[in-house]
Each structure stands twice: as structure tokens, then as C-alpha cells.
Write a protein that holds these residues in place. Structure first.
Motif, mmCIF file in Angstrom:
data_model
loop_
_atom_site.group_PDB
_atom_site.id
_atom_site.type_symbol
_atom_site.label_atom_id
_atom_site.label_comp_id
_atom_site.label_asym_id
_atom_site.label_seq_id
_atom_site.Cartn_x
_atom_site.Cartn_y
_atom_site.Cartn_z
ATOM 1 N N HIS A 1 44.659 27.064 39.057
ATOM 2 C CA HIS A 1 43.563 27.455 39.196
ATOM 3 C C HIS A 1 43.455 28.835 40.078
ATOM 4 O O HIS A 1 43.685 28.868 41.241
ATOM 5 C CB HIS A 1 42.574 26.586 39.812
ATOM 6 C CG HIS A 1 42.531 25.256 38.894
ATOM 7 N ND1 HIS A 1 41.546 25.146 38.063
ATOM 8 C CD2 HIS A 1 43.240 24.268 38.841
ATOM 9 C CE1 HIS A 1 41.614 23.739 37.469
ATOM 10 N NE2 HIS A 1 42.655 23.371 38.140
ATOM 11 N N ILE A 2 43.309 29.767 39.600
ATOM 12 C CA ILE A 2 43.131 31.341 40.109
ATOM 13 C C ILE A 2 41.728 31.587 40.269
ATOM 14 O O ILE A 2 40.986 31.804 39.309
ATOM 15 C CB ILE A 2 43.915 32.380 39.283
ATOM 16 C CG1 ILE A 2 45.265 32.187 39.145
ATOM 17 C CG2 ILE A 2 43.675 33.624 39.867
ATOM 18 C CD1 ILE A 2 46.228 33.122 38.361
ATOM 19 N N GLU A 3 41.187 31.766 41.434
ATOM 20 C CA GLU A 3 39.994 31.970 41.816
ATOM 21 C C GLU A 3 39.905 33.519 42.586
ATOM 22 O O GLU A 3 40.584 33.824 43.466
ATOM 23 C CB GLU A 3 39.222 30.942 42.583
ATOM 24 C CG GLU A 3 37.993 31.232 42.778
ATOM 25 C CD GLU A 3 37.049 29.950 43.588
ATOM 26 O OE1 GLU A 3 36.453 29.036 42.638
ATOM 27 O OE2 GLU A 3 37.185 30.049 44.651
ATOM 28 N N PHE A 4 38.824 34.300 42.116
ATOM 29 C CA PHE A 4 38.488 35.534 42.792
ATOM 30 C C PHE A 4 37.346 35.670 43.461
ATOM 31 O O PHE A 4 36.488 35.144 42.794
ATOM 32 C CB PHE A 4 39.133 36.675 41.985
ATOM 33 C CG PHE A 4 38.369 36.967 40.816
ATOM 34 C CD1 PHE A 4 36.960 37.747 40.628
ATOM 35 C CD2 PHE A 4 38.743 36.420 39.549
ATOM 36 C CE1 PHE A 4 36.241 37.834 39.759
ATOM 37 C CE2 PHE A 4 38.080 36.736 38.366
ATOM 38 C CZ PHE A 4 36.718 37.462 38.384
ATOM 39 N N PHE A 5 37.153 36.449 44.063
ATOM 40 C CA PHE A 5 35.651 36.561 45.041
ATOM 41 C C PHE A 5 35.413 37.728 45.717
ATOM 42 O O PHE A 5 36.355 38.272 46.397
ATOM 43 C CB PHE A 5 35.281 35.615 46.024
ATOM 44 C CG PHE A 5 34.137 35.599 46.771
ATOM 45 C CD1 PHE A 5 32.980 35.535 46.267
ATOM 46 C CD2 PHE A 5 34.233 36.089 48.057
ATOM 47 C CE1 PHE A 5 31.827 35.556 46.933
ATOM 48 C CE2 PHE A 5 32.994 36.503 48.754
ATOM 49 C CZ PHE A 5 31.729 36.041 48.259
ATOM 50 N N HIS A 6 34.407 38.487 45.550
ATOM 51 C CA HIS A 6 34.149 39.610 46.426
ATOM 52 C C HIS A 6 32.571 39.525 46.395
ATOM 53 O O HIS A 6 31.682 39.098 45.816
ATOM 54 C CB HIS A 6 34.245 40.978 45.664
ATOM 55 C CG HIS A 6 33.968 42.029 46.576
ATOM 56 N ND1 HIS A 6 33.113 42.790 46.748
ATOM 57 C CD2 HIS A 6 35.025 42.847 47.172
ATOM 58 C CE1 HIS A 6 33.115 43.760 47.599
ATOM 59 N NE2 HIS A 6 34.307 43.730 47.835
ATOM 60 N N PRO A 7 32.175 39.774 47.739
ATOM 61 C CA PRO A 7 30.600 39.510 48.126
ATOM 62 C C PRO A 7 29.600 40.318 47.402
ATOM 63 O O PRO A 7 28.554 39.999 47.342
ATOM 64 C CB PRO A 7 30.492 39.734 49.594
ATOM 65 C CG PRO A 7 31.883 40.559 49.942
ATOM 66 C CD PRO A 7 32.887 39.977 49.085
#
Length: 249
Positions: free
Chosen positions: A15-21
Motif C-alpha cells: 500500500h503506497i500512500e501519499f499526502f500533502h496538506p
């Protein structure tokens, strides 16, 4: 929360997860980390299939970071920035394992490109799509091959020309960007889990060979996407684009 890219392995599924506010937008460091993580997952012996997803429930990916784009002041830096999207797409293309996209919310610009580069996408009804690049003075040059490959030149052209319009998740499913669309995130996650569990139980050699077949005739994309990044890197320096980006900063 600070921006991140993570990889977690559960039951042979990576599971590859990315995030940016800022609505899961993509600055250079996130793009670099994402391409590296995809490549690492593709070579990990304990991973049979990959899920690509983002944090939150409103936006899958808002595309390029406008804050970074407005600071670009030379063509080389511009090309380097857009090469980040090229690296992510090519990492997805050359990854020997199937990548399932989990698109829970809106996808804009480069976010549409990432969804298109997945081998199969599941989405919610809220996962509308937009190619806004022409409206800010550039164009979806880098992601065009991936988007056109998935939905065809006609649909890609419609989205590009209607640059300020969101197209519904139903449109995206009809054109082939999404395989299935669900009413809720909960239903989406159940479907993703069910699909990846099945895929992880299949013959990994067959999955690898099938992935290669899916991406036949794309060996030239390393050079092609680099050329497209050069075009975008030049256009981002235009007075039109600089003025437009400052309004959205």
C-alpha cells in the motif's frame, strides 16, 4: 500534518500512500519520493500487487504544486520539475507488478495522469477529474500519453479544451479511466481489498507477463516524457502563466 509518502505491506499487498496538506498537491520532493517508492515496491519480494492511494477523502491529487511552480525562474528548473511527473508515470509503467489506483476524491492535472498510469482504478462518485493546465498557460503535455492511452485522444482533448470544467466520475468510468465507481469510501475500500486479495493469490509470473502486455509499445516514453517536460518547463516561464499562478498561490 507534513507531506509524506509511505509504503506498508499487508498480506502480500503493498500500500503506497501519499499526502500533502495542500489538497495532496505534488511538489518536487513528493514526486521524487513517490517514484522511488513505486520502484522499491516493484522490486520487493513480499509484494505481489500494489495499491496506490492518497490520504484524506476530498481530493485524490490536486496536481502540480502551484507554490513551487510560481518560483521557477529558468527553463532548466522548469523541466526538472515536470520531469518529476514523468518519473512517476514511468515508474508506474515499468513496475513489474500491477498497480491498483484507489481514487477517493477529485483528481486534477497530474493527479489524472497518475490515475491513468495505474493498471486499474477504482473510485468513488466524488472522484471527478479535470485537466486545468491550459487555463494557467501550459498544457497536460507530460501526462498526455498516459491519459490518451487510457481514455483515447477524443476524451483527452475534450477535457483539455474544457480546462476549467470538472468531468464526473461517471464520465471517467465511461471513458475507461475508472473500472468501477462506488457511492462511498467504505464501499471503495472493500472493493479494493477484495480485488487485491484475489490478485495477490494469482500466479505472480502471469501477472508480470500480463503487465508487460498492457504496456506494450511504450518503451519510448522515457525520451517522450522528457521532451514533454521540456515544453512545460518553458511555458511555465510565460508572463501569462506567472500572472495566473500568483492568483492561486
Amino acid at each position: 500534518m507534513e507531506a509524506y509518502v509511505s509504503l506498508n505491506i499487508e498480506n502480500k499487498v503493498g500500500h503506497i500512500e501519499f499526502f500533502h496538506p495542500n489538497r495532496n498537491s505534488m511538489p518536487s520532493d513528493v514526486l521524487q519520493k513517490l517514484s522511488e517508492t513505486i520502484s522499491a515496491a516493484g522490486n520487493h519480494p513480499d509484494i505481489k500487487v500494489i495499491v496506490l492511494k492518497s490520504e484524506g477523502d476530498r481530493t485524490f491529487c490536486a496536481g502540480a504544486s502551484f507554490n513551487e511552480l510560481v518560483e521557477i525562474d529558468d527553463a532548466e528548473t522548469g523541466q526538472q520539475f515536470f520531469s518529476g511527473f514523468a518519473k512517476v508515470i514511468n515508474a508506474m509503467r515499468t513496475c513489474p507488478k500491477l498497480i491498483i489506483g484507489r481514487v477517493q476524491g477529485k483528481a486534477v492535472g497530474g493527479g489524472v495522469g497518475i490515475a491513468a498510469a495505474a493498471d486499474y482504478c477504482l473510485a468513488t462518485q466524488y472522484a471527478s477529474v479535470k485537466l486545468s493546465e491550459l487555463s494557467i498557460g501550459i498544457g497536460p503535455f507530460v501526462i498526455e500519453p498516459a491519459v490518451t492511452r487510457k481514455i483515447g485522444k477524443t476524451a483527452m482533448s475534450q477535457m483539455t479544451i474544457n480546462a476549467e470544467a470538472f468531468f464526473s466520475a461517471g464520465f471517467a468510468k465511461e471513458k475507461g479511466l475508472y473500472g468501477e465507481v462506488f457511492n462511498t469510501v467504505e464501499e471503495l475500500d472493500l472493493a479494493v481489498s477484495s480485488l487485491t486479495e484475489k490478485l495477490a493469490s494469482y500466479n505472480p509470473e502471469a501477472l508480470k507477463e500480463m503487465k508487460a502486455v498492457f504496456w506494450e509499445a511504450t518503451d519510448h516514453w522515457d525520451a517522450l516524457l522528457a521532451e514533454r517536460a521540456q515544453i512545460s518547463g518553458r511555458l511555465v516561464l510565460s508572463k501569462f502563466t506567472k500572472k495566473t499562478l500568483k492568483r492561486f498561490r
